[in-house]
Write a protein that holds these residues in place. Structure first.
Motif, PDB file in Angstrom:
ATOM      1  N   THR A 200       2.447   1.690  -3.398  1.00  0.00           N
ATOM      2  CA  THR A 200       1.462   2.166  -4.362  1.00  0.00           C
ATOM      3  C   THR A 200       1.250   3.669  -4.225  1.00  0.00           C
ATOM      4  O   THR A 200       1.200   4.406  -5.219  1.00  0.00           O
ATOM      5  CB  THR A 200       0.125   1.432  -4.166  1.00  0.00           C
ATOM      6  OG1 THR A 200       0.332   0.017  -4.349  1.00  0.00           O
ATOM      7  CG2 THR A 200      -0.926   1.922  -5.150  1.00  0.00           C
ATOM      8  N   LEU A 201       1.129   4.133  -2.987  1.00  0.00           N
ATOM      9  CA  LEU A 201       0.961   5.570  -2.753  1.00  0.00           C
ATOM     10  C   LEU A 201       2.177   6.353  -3.236  1.00  0.00           C
ATOM     11  O   LEU A 201       2.049   7.449  -3.807  1.00  0.00           O
ATOM     12  CB  LEU A 201       0.722   5.825  -1.260  1.00  0.00           C
ATOM     13  CG  LEU A 201      -0.609   5.319  -0.691  1.00  0.00           C
ATOM     14  CD1 LEU A 201      -0.653   5.548   0.816  1.00  0.00           C
ATOM     15  CD2 LEU A 201      -1.783   6.018  -1.372  1.00  0.00           C
ATOM     16  N   TRP A 202       3.365   5.777  -3.026  1.00  0.00           N
ATOM     17  CA  TRP A 202       4.578   6.460  -3.463  1.00  0.00           C
ATOM     18  C   TRP A 202       4.634   6.562  -4.999  1.00  0.00           C
ATOM     19  O   TRP A 202       4.993   7.595  -5.564  1.00  0.00           O
ATOM     20  CB  TRP A 202       5.801   5.714  -2.948  1.00  0.00           C
ATOM     21  CG  TRP A 202       7.107   6.341  -3.343  1.00  0.00           C
ATOM     22  CD1 TRP A 202       7.689   7.437  -2.807  1.00  0.00           C
ATOM     23  CD2 TRP A 202       7.970   5.904  -4.404  1.00  0.00           C
ATOM     24  NE1 TRP A 202       8.873   7.729  -3.432  1.00  0.00           N
ATOM     25  CE2 TRP A 202       9.067   6.800  -4.424  1.00  0.00           C
ATOM     26  CE3 TRP A 202       7.915   4.861  -5.329  1.00  0.00           C
ATOM     27  CZ2 TRP A 202      10.112   6.677  -5.336  1.00  0.00           C
ATOM     28  CZ3 TRP A 202       8.951   4.724  -6.236  1.00  0.00           C
ATOM     29  CH2 TRP A 202      10.032   5.621  -6.236  1.00  0.00           C
TER      30      TRP A 202
ATOM     31  N   ALA B 144       0.834  -1.204   0.000  1.00  0.00           N
ATOM     32  CA  ALA B 144       0.000   0.000   0.000  1.00  0.00           C
ATOM     33  C   ALA B 144       0.870   1.256   0.000  1.00  0.00           C
ATOM     34  O   ALA B 144       0.607   2.221  -0.740  1.00  0.00           O
ATOM     35  CB  ALA B 144      -0.924  -0.013   1.212  1.00  0.00           C
TER      36      ALA B 144
ATOM     37  N   VAL C  42       2.039   6.522  -7.084  1.00  0.00           N
ATOM     38  CA  VAL C  42       1.015   7.475  -7.521  1.00  0.00           C
ATOM     39  C   VAL C  42       1.495   8.908  -7.301  1.00  0.00           C
ATOM     40  O   VAL C  42       1.350   9.785  -8.165  1.00  0.00           O
ATOM     41  CB  VAL C  42      -0.305   7.222  -6.772  1.00  0.00           C
ATOM     42  CG1 VAL C  42      -1.319   8.345  -7.046  1.00  0.00           C
ATOM     43  CG2 VAL C  42      -0.898   5.882  -7.190  1.00  0.00           C
ATOM     44  N   GLY C  43       2.110   9.164  -6.122  1.00  0.00           N
ATOM     45  CA  GLY C  43       2.625  10.505  -5.848  1.00  0.00           C
ATOM     46  C   GLY C  43       3.713  10.908  -6.821  1.00  0.00           C
ATOM     47  O   GLY C  43       3.749  12.065  -7.301  1.00  0.00           O
TER      48      GLY C  43
END
Length: 327
Positions: free
Chosen positions: A244-246, A241, A248-249
């Motif tokens: 994934t956030l990294w 998770a 997307v950022g």
């Protein structure tokens, strides 16, 4: 008081007569009635013939069982405990690495009211690597198991009749005696002794056998590794998770870049390896359940000079017995 000496034997032809002579010399100086209970664990040499000869030579004080094949030391210990009739029972190896001269010390401590008298051996004479690995293993495994396992404390011990009966009431097929000795509790005392060299023959413990024995010790008295699988799964899910956030950022800030094939392959291989380890771990526990559910005998006896002997069969109400031929 009657004392039973239980001696598991596997290919001990070269040292058996000397062991018997040494033990009897020690017991002759003690004010106890005694019996020697030998268990031949399917030896491929002349061990059984030697046992027959000892039984003929020392009628009334020598009992022996011979398994139909090699079942392992744990079933041999169980068979000896079931055959022993003494008020106290001493477990010893036949290779004289357990010094018979310590029997008197054990009896003195038993007379003080202890139900388990344990001889703790030093690591003198062992290879440094083996000693280091052993200490590290016990330090690590005690963080996992539900009983305390101590380096140097093995099968060489005296058990009171109460302790023996407690051990015999445990019906499991997959037995790990070190853990069972600790699990039953009772008043226990230990004393140190210097490690002795094997008198004859070769050790039966190879590196692979020691590794398997260590795994048995880890899995026999806990299910915490299964809990670890849950934690590992939660940890990996959290990392995924966060990753994934990294991604997307980074895409929002700098646009989409070329995919990381090396990273992807490493993650796939790493997760595949972890899954195989977890499947193997679960399989080990399922395999143990499988053997327990079969309720097969711990051992089969092909010959004995004792009363009609037993194939120990675990069951819901405790071990039952089934007759087997005697010699």
């Amino acid at each position: 008081m009657k004392l039973s000496i239980v001696v598991p034997c596997y290919n001990e032809e070269a040292v058996l007569s000397r062991f018997d002579e040494t033990v009897r010399a020690v017991l002759a100086g003690l004010a106890v009635e005694y019996e020697l209970c030998y268990v031949d664990d399917g030896s491929a040499d002349g061990t059984l013939a030697r046992l027959r000869g000892l039984a003929q030579q020392h009628r009334g004080t020598t009992r022996y069982l011979s398994f139909s094949r090699n079942f392992g030391k744990e079933p041999a210990i169980l068979a000896g405990l079931r055959e022993a009739t003494g008020d106290a029972v001493i477990l010893m190896d036949a290779d004289l690495q357990h010094p018979p001269g310590l029997i008197e010390t054990m009896l003195d401590l038993y007379q003080l009211g202890h139900d388990q008298v344990v001889a703790k051996r030093s690591r003198t004479g062992d290879r440094r690597l083996r000693s280091t690995l052993s200490r590290l293993y016990y330090r690590a495994v005690n963080q996992w198991v539900d009983v305390e396992l101590t380096d140097g404390m093995g099968d060489f011990r005296l058990l009171s009749r109460k302790a023996v009966d407690a051990l015999l009431s445990l019906p499991e097929y997959n037995r790990f005696s070190k853990g069972l000795f600790s699990w039953i509790g009772f008043d226990t005392v230990t004393f140190d002794y210097r490690n002795a060299a094997r008198e004859a023959g070769e050790t039966k413990w190879r590196f692979g056998s020691l590794v398997n024995y260590g795994i048995d010790g880890l899995l026999s008295f806990n299910c915490r590794p299964l809990r670890l699988a849950i934690y590992a799964g939660l940890g990996l899910a959290s990392l995924a998770a966060a990753y994934t956030l990294w991604i997307v950022g980074a895409a929002l800030a700098g646009g989409v870049t070329a995919p990381g094939y090396v990273t992807l392959v490493a993650i796939i291989v790493g997760l595949g390896g972890l899954q195989m380890v977890m499947l193997g771990l679960i399989g080990e526990y399922i395999g143990r359940i499988y053997y327990e559910a079969k309720q097969r005998p711990h051992f089969l006896v092909k010959e004995s000079n004792a009363a009609p002997a037993t194939a120990s069969v675990p069951g819901p109400a405790g071990p039952a017995t089934a007759g087997s031929p005697t010699g």
